[in-house]
Design a protein around this motif. Structure first.
Motif, short mmCIF file in Angstrom:
data_model
loop_
_atom_site.label_atom_id
_atom_site.label_comp_id
_atom_site.label_asym_id
_atom_site.label_seq_id
_atom_site.Cartn_x
_atom_site.Cartn_y
_atom_site.Cartn_z
N ILE A 51 0.86 -1.23 -0.19
CA ILE A 51 -0.02 -0.06 -0.04
C ILE A 51 0.80 1.22 0.05
CG2 ILE A 51 -1.81 1.36 1.29
CD1 ILE A 51 -2.57 -1.57 0.22
N CYS A 52 0.61 2.12 -1.02
CA CYS A 52 1.11 3.23 -0.86
C CYS A 52 0.19 4.41 -0.53
CB CYS A 52 1.77 3.90 -2.48
SG CYS A 52 2.51 5.27 -2.75
N MET A 53 0.51 4.88 0.51
CA MET A 53 -0.41 6.10 1.24
C MET A 53 -0.17 7.56 0.61
SD MET A 53 -2.08 4.10 3.20
CE MET A 53 -2.92 5.33 4.07
N SER A 54 -1.07 8.03 -0.16
CA SER A 54 -0.89 9.26 -0.86
C SER A 54 -0.82 10.39 0.50
CB SER A 54 -1.75 9.76 -1.78
OG SER A 54 -3.04 9.85 -0.99
N TYR A 55 -1.36 10.23 1.54
CA TYR A 55 -1.33 11.25 2.46
C TYR A 55 0.29 11.41 2.98
CZ TYR A 55 -2.28 14.48 6.60
OH TYR A 55 -2.20 15.12 7.43
N PRO A 56 0.68 12.68 3.28
CA PRO A 56 2.42 12.44 3.45
C PRO A 56 2.70 12.02 4.70
CG PRO A 56 1.49 14.64 3.64
CD PRO A 56 0.38 13.78 3.00
N VAL A 57 2.15 12.00 5.88
CA VAL A 57 2.62 11.67 6.88
C VAL A 57 1.86 10.35 7.61
CG1 VAL A 57 3.23 12.36 9.61
CG2 VAL A 57 3.31 13.97 7.80
N ILE A 58 2.59 9.19 7.91
CA ILE A 58 1.96 8.12 8.38
C ILE A 58 2.64 7.57 9.66
CG2 ILE A 58 1.68 5.47 7.74
CD1 ILE A 58 0.12 7.65 6.02
N GLY A 59 1.95 7.33 10.85
CA GLY A 59 2.47 6.61 11.88
C GLY A 59 2.20 7.69 13.07
N SER A 60 1.73 9.01 12.75
CA SER A 60 1.62 10.01 13.66
C SER A 60 0.67 9.50 14.93
CB SER A 60 1.28 11.28 13.01
OG SER A 60 -0.07 11.16 12.47
N TYR A 61 -0.11 9.06 15.04
CA TYR A 61 -0.97 8.49 15.86
C TYR A 61 -1.13 7.03 16.54
CZ TYR A 61 -4.55 7.30 12.30
OH TYR A 61 -4.89 7.00 11.04
N GLY A 62 0.00 6.44 15.90
CA GLY A 62 0.22 5.19 16.43
C GLY A 62 -0.70 4.15 16.21
N LEU A 63 -0.74 2.91 16.95
CA LEU A 63 -2.00 2.09 16.58
C LEU A 63 -2.66 1.74 17.74
CD1 LEU A 63 0.10 -0.88 14.56
CD2 LEU A 63 -1.53 0.99 13.64
N THR A 64 -3.81 1.41 17.83
CA THR A 64 -4.72 1.11 19.05
C THR A 64 -5.20 -0.09 18.96
OG1 THR A 64 -5.14 3.61 18.96
CG2 THR A 64 -6.62 2.16 20.44
N ASP A 65 -5.15 -0.87 19.93
CA ASP A 65 -5.83 -2.44 20.04
C ASP A 65 -7.22 -2.27 19.48
OD1 ASP A 65 -3.19 -3.13 20.90
OD2 ASP A 65 -3.82 -3.38 22.96
N GLU A 66 -8.04 -1.26 19.70
CA GLU A 66 -9.38 -1.63 19.48
C GLU A 66 -9.91 -1.25 18.21
OE1 GLU A 66 -8.35 0.41 21.87
OE2 GLU A 66 -8.68 -0.64 23.77
N ASP A 67 -8.92 -0.53 17.28
CA ASP A 67 -9.24 -0.09 16.16
C ASP A 67 -8.64 -0.97 14.84
OD1 ASP A 67 -10.09 2.06 17.32
OD2 ASP A 67 -8.32 3.41 16.84
N TYR A 68 -8.30 -2.25 15.09
CA TYR A 68 -7.93 -3.14 14.10
C TYR A 68 -9.02 -3.75 13.29
CZ TYR A 68 -3.00 -3.51 15.58
OH TYR A 68 -1.79 -3.45 15.86
#
Length: 366
Positions: A51-68
């Protein structure tokens, strides 16, 4: 660590690696969503994709267990302009790069994602390789040429056992055929008063009917829907016996069951800002979509299905229905706001209620 992204057409992009340092060859697609990278990267419909994300910044809010959307990340690799390894979110439990490293998923950042998106948009989905910067180009191209994707990724992501998702004061029991179902969709079904029984895609008619369902749900999923022959036969067998709802690939499977045909799109629709028109009232919805296949509009002419929604940009079929047999399907992800009467889950609930409801719903607690 310096790494490179090699496209099938021979173009090379140098960048910085994050996540796992494994090599990866897979099909490259882009996603135009501004937010929701965790949901995108864990969506079973993206299984095996780079996956190539077009939005420039990825990872800025981490990962949350409930959001998978599934048990973990489902993609094979991630391409982004800038990877942020310092999340700012009170809910986050893990960093994206750490989880990618644990699950063997490589990523590359500091590449020109705008150019990559334009290349894929103009030339179509293509294979790509992420590897170390010093890997010889001849070997890179050989790996890309030799790469063969999973023939039936939907079968790979489908649950192997039956599982349940219950709600309080249920009105209906819905059997969901798992071709790559998202957790958020199960939650939305629960919010509409449905106890949900999720079954593998190779389930038989008898295995489905033993749960005494009020309705049948056909989920989204990855890959070519024509390979899900068992699900197509299920729809044909159960059509008219109970209301049926399909979403995403579920719409394609329902169309195939009615005798329509599908094709692989040049690029597909991957994003959360795509307009869809309801042909009944002309209302425009701004939707999230994630598909690589589409239904030939002309192939629906001699079927019992009526087109209900279309993509405003390219006029692709986005919704179909057969009211005589209580079958509805949409290609896009439904909105979270189920309070609207036009929401597809409310329409599905109305069909189930008019069909007789589920007299056993409150006592059928599994």
């Amino acid at each position: 660590m310096r790494r490179k992204l090699v496209l099938e057409n021979g173009l090379v992009f140098l960048g910085e690696g994050f996540g796992s340092m494994n090599e990866c060859v897979s099909e490259l697609v882009f996603n135009t969503s501004v937010v929701g990278y965790q949901e995108i990267l864990s969506d079973p419909a993206n299984f095996g994709s780079m996956i190539c994300m077009s939005y420039p910044v990825i990872g800025s809010y981490g990962l949350t267990d409930e959001d998978y959307e599934s048990k973990g990340l489902t993609v094979s690799a991630v391409v982004c302009r800038e990877y942020n390894d310092e999340p700012s979110n009170f809910r986050y439990t893990h960093k994206l790069g750490e989880v990618m490293d644990e699950q063997g998923i490589p990523g590359i950042s500091e590449v020109d994602t705008r150019e990559i998106v334009r290349i894929v948009r103009d030339n179509g989905t293509m294979k790509a390789l992420i590897c170390d910067e010093d890997k010889p180009m001849a070997e890179c191209m050989r790996m890309i040429v030799d790469y063969n994707p999973n023939n039936n990724p939907s079968e790979a992501v489908s649950s192997k056992k039956v599982w349940y998702s219950r709600t309080t004061n249920p009105s209906f029991t819905v059997v969901a055929v798992d071709c790559g179902i998202k957790k958020s969709i199960v939650k939305l079904l629960n919010s509409t008063g449905c106890n949900v029984v999720v079954v593998p895609q190779d389930s038989t008619v008898d295995e489905i009917l033993k749960h005494k369902p009020t309705g049948l749900f056909i989920s989204d999923g990855p890959g070519n829907p024509e390979l899900c022959s068992n699900v197509i036969e299920l729809i044909r067998s159960l059509k008219g016996t109970m209301p049926i709802l399909g979403i995403g690939m579920g719409q394609e499977l329902i169309s195939l069951a009615y005798g329509a045909s599908v094709y692989k799109e040049k690029v597909g629709h991957h994003g959360c800002n795509l307009p869809v028109r309801c042909l009944e009232n002309g209302k425009i919805e701004i939707t999230a979509q994630n598909d690589q296949y589409a239904v030939y509009k002309e192939s629906l002419n001699n079927t019992e299905l009526t087109i209900t929604h279309e993509n405003v940009i390219d006029f692709h079929v986005m919704g179909v229905m057969d009211l005589a047999n209580n079958v509805i399907a949409i290609k896009y992800s439904p909105a979270d706001n189920i309070k609207e009467a036009s929401n597809v889950f409310n329409r599905f609930a109305k069909l189930m209620k008019s069909f007789g409801g589920n007299k056993n719903a409150k006592k059928n607690r599994y």
